[in-house]
Design an enzyme around this catalytic site. Sequence first.
Site, short mmCIF file in Angstrom:
data_model
loop_
_atom_site.label_atom_id
_atom_site.label_comp_id
_atom_site.label_asym_id
_atom_site.label_seq_id
_atom_site.Cartn_x
_atom_site.Cartn_y
_atom_site.Cartn_z
N HIS A 151 0.84 -1.20 0.00
CA HIS A 151 0.00 0.00 0.00
C HIS A 151 0.88 1.24 0.00
CE1 HIS A 151 -3.13 -2.72 0.32
NE2 HIS A 151 -3.79 -2.29 1.36
N LYS A 585 -13.08 5.52 7.40
CA LYS A 585 -13.41 6.57 6.43
C LYS A 585 -14.92 6.70 6.27
CE LYS A 585 -13.22 7.57 1.50
NZ LYS A 585 -13.27 6.89 0.22
#
Length: 908
Positions: A151, A585
């Site tokens: 990532h 999120k």
Amino acid sequence: MPTPPADAAPPADLPLRRDVRMLGFELGKVLKTHGSAGLYDLVEEVRQLAKQRRDGDEQADQRLTRRIASLDDTQLEELMRALACFFDLANLAEDRHRVRVLRDRERSIAPAPREQSLGAAIAELHRRGKSAAEVQAYLDDLEVDLVFTAHPTEAKRKTVRNLLRRLRADLIELDRGDALPRERDELVSRIKADLDCLWETDTLRPNKPSVLEEVNRSLFVVDSLWQVVPWLYRGTRQVLRRYYPEDTPTLGRVVRFGSWIGGDRDGNPFVTPAVTRETLTRLRRAIIAKHIAQCDTLFNVLSISDKHHPVSDAVRALIERGLASFPELRDRVDQVAQGESYRKLLLIVRARLVASSEASPLDESPSLAYTDAEELIDEIDTIIASLRTNHHTELADGALLDWRDRAVVFGLHFARLDIREDSRQLHAAIGEVARQLYPDTDYASLDESARQRLLTLPPDPKRVAGLDLAKLTEPARNTAELFTLLEQVVSSLGRDALGVLIISMTQQPSDALAMLFLGRLAARLSGYDQPRASLPIVPLFETIDDLANADRTLTALLENEPYRAIVDANGGRQVCMVGYSDSCKDGGYLASNWNLYDGQRRLAQTASRHGVKLTLFHGRGGALGRGGGPAARSVLSLPPESVNHKIRITEQGEVLAERYDDPEVAFRHVEQVAWATLLVSSDSPPPIEDAWVEAISGASTAARARYRAFRDDEGFLAYFDQATPINTIENLPIGSRPSRRRTARSLDNLRAIPYTFAWTQNRHLLTAWYGLGTGLKQIAPDQLKQMYRHWPMFRGMIHNAELALAKCDPDIAKRYNELLDDAETGARLYQSFVDEYTLTRDRILALTEQDELLGAIPWLARSVRVRNPYIDPLNLIQIELMRRNTDPQSDLLRLSVQAIASGLRNTG
């Protein structure tokens, strides 16, 4: 450039302050020699003003802001580089000191096992009265699976990492008490030379790395973990012998490793079947090279003559069988002295390892190659048994047993490669395939029940024979070819080369069944009736709603006969993955934490009802808003019924370097996770009170509403776009994967990593605490105290939020807010931010009974305080660059992002 004065450090921290001062002093000399005229004085001026500002001097605040605004781009660039260099060195010194403290602690309690080690868990089980048989059962079940991902949060170049590794090695040497004066002088000279190089090395990557470059970059962990595994096993065996001398439990594979790098296709068009194939080859060759080197070392050690030490019949049989099977080796083996059987066998083993390294995922393996790691382990076991029979216990239980442990953990592949794909891409590919296989069916228009029926139909050989892959679009053809590759890999390299199949954004059973369909299709295309791979299919639940529905999705899958057959083929074990990033999120910190916890409980209950063993795979990031924080504490905070001695955890981005650069730090991390996994699975904690569940459920709902009100505000996108460096972060050349799942520029398409990264940079850290205060307000203070004292999940959640709040800075956040074009919108959202920050901070302080954040962890509070006078100017520089409308893709803004990340020791 010495470190600023701070609180009086305890004696144990004096070596840390010595190292930081020494490195800072030497860096100051570098700035005077190689920096532009006046750079050193500028750095000192800014540092002093920043410190005075932190002490409450408003005039210093104004002077610092004006001074930064007066600098041109070149001066700002050098100032940022200087501060970033200091953080790199301070981080290095802190990591070194952590190892120093760990070694001192171990020395002080010896022969007792290290705290929070696998050995400490064994000692605790013995204290609880567990028998040797019970401990053996626990160890047989124990499996800690750490999975490396690429990532894009690792902001440092590999070149810079290598420089810092050299500096770390020199710091280790400086700790030696027996170093001669000339040796210390040489070390200091090396440090000075490396600091010169560090200052004049470009810290920014010119281009995004390719996927295979990411693979190569990740292979540094091989060297570190090759050392760690014997340390883990030796120490644990010693404790087992101490507490269970009569019937000592044995150790199997208690830890293993996986990787997504080269297999994670989710939103990354550069992970093609060819890249995945090459990744498998590189992983295999990296670890086999270590096995070959170990074999060579033992060849030099095992010079024992048969005249003095008759080897076992089993060793002779292996030699004869090897020479009969591979006569081409006879001449090479005969060159060894006739009476050195161990060396003869090691030559055969080496030749087989070399052949295994040359094996390809597509071609038939060379005849000499091992079919799997078990063959290698059996040969090592044979040598060990022969040595033990002849009383060479030290030889057998030294380097040879270490090698065996490594072979058990790493096999011939180092890490099993997982495959991940977005559910939408899987359905898109199946839609194209279905148009050829079932011309009368419009796959896209099918409801969920109809999709499930189609996806579980056995592939019709005649229909599959007529499938023309050339007529598929490139993405769909790419997907079909991937599954064909997996069949070939299992045939050529064996099942252990591969891990699991992960479906991102799993929302309904058909998302997981899509993997089943494509696997069975690939088997037919490869000429098999059934998939040879039969890889575990892993639904990944990421959003709050998906977590809430996870148990219903799993129920439908386990009651689907073809899907259940895959589960049964994998030992009756179902792996489910939960995502921390997207849930934070989506719903904010408290809602994410509670829904993750509750979702895991319900998944465990569902698996139990269906007679299935569950392994939970935790998609944690490095940032506190993405499931970060101390790994062992995170494991202890999990529902015990969801662990059951097995756990999978992702190791993402900069976490790889933070945890695995230094073998001793890597050792500490691995043993802490193993310790926590064993204890949380072997304990019988008191049940969670229904009143707590009801309270936190209500608090979660209130917290989510508060977070969503902020995120869904009509001015939020402008706030996010203008008051964070997101436009720079999205274009950082730090990873091969795009920052958005789809090209459309929307908040939903933006990945959680850059989203969290942006809010970390501007000192809001929204995803790591926002809404928590509102949630806690819903719970009575006395009940909060009970939950905090007796519920590990709740306590861990509070501690992580406390750390996030300590790094958060409302004053710096306000400066970013002032960049908004619409001042009224900015003021409204900022006030909401400050109100929630104040509420959350006050609630946490009341709960922890402290006067300041991190008051119960003085060393961490001191570290944060000492860093702030260096981080604040970097934020102010970044704000000034954004105010000047600097190109978001400029090196200046990229450098500001990298420097702040180093200071906070966190990215996304």
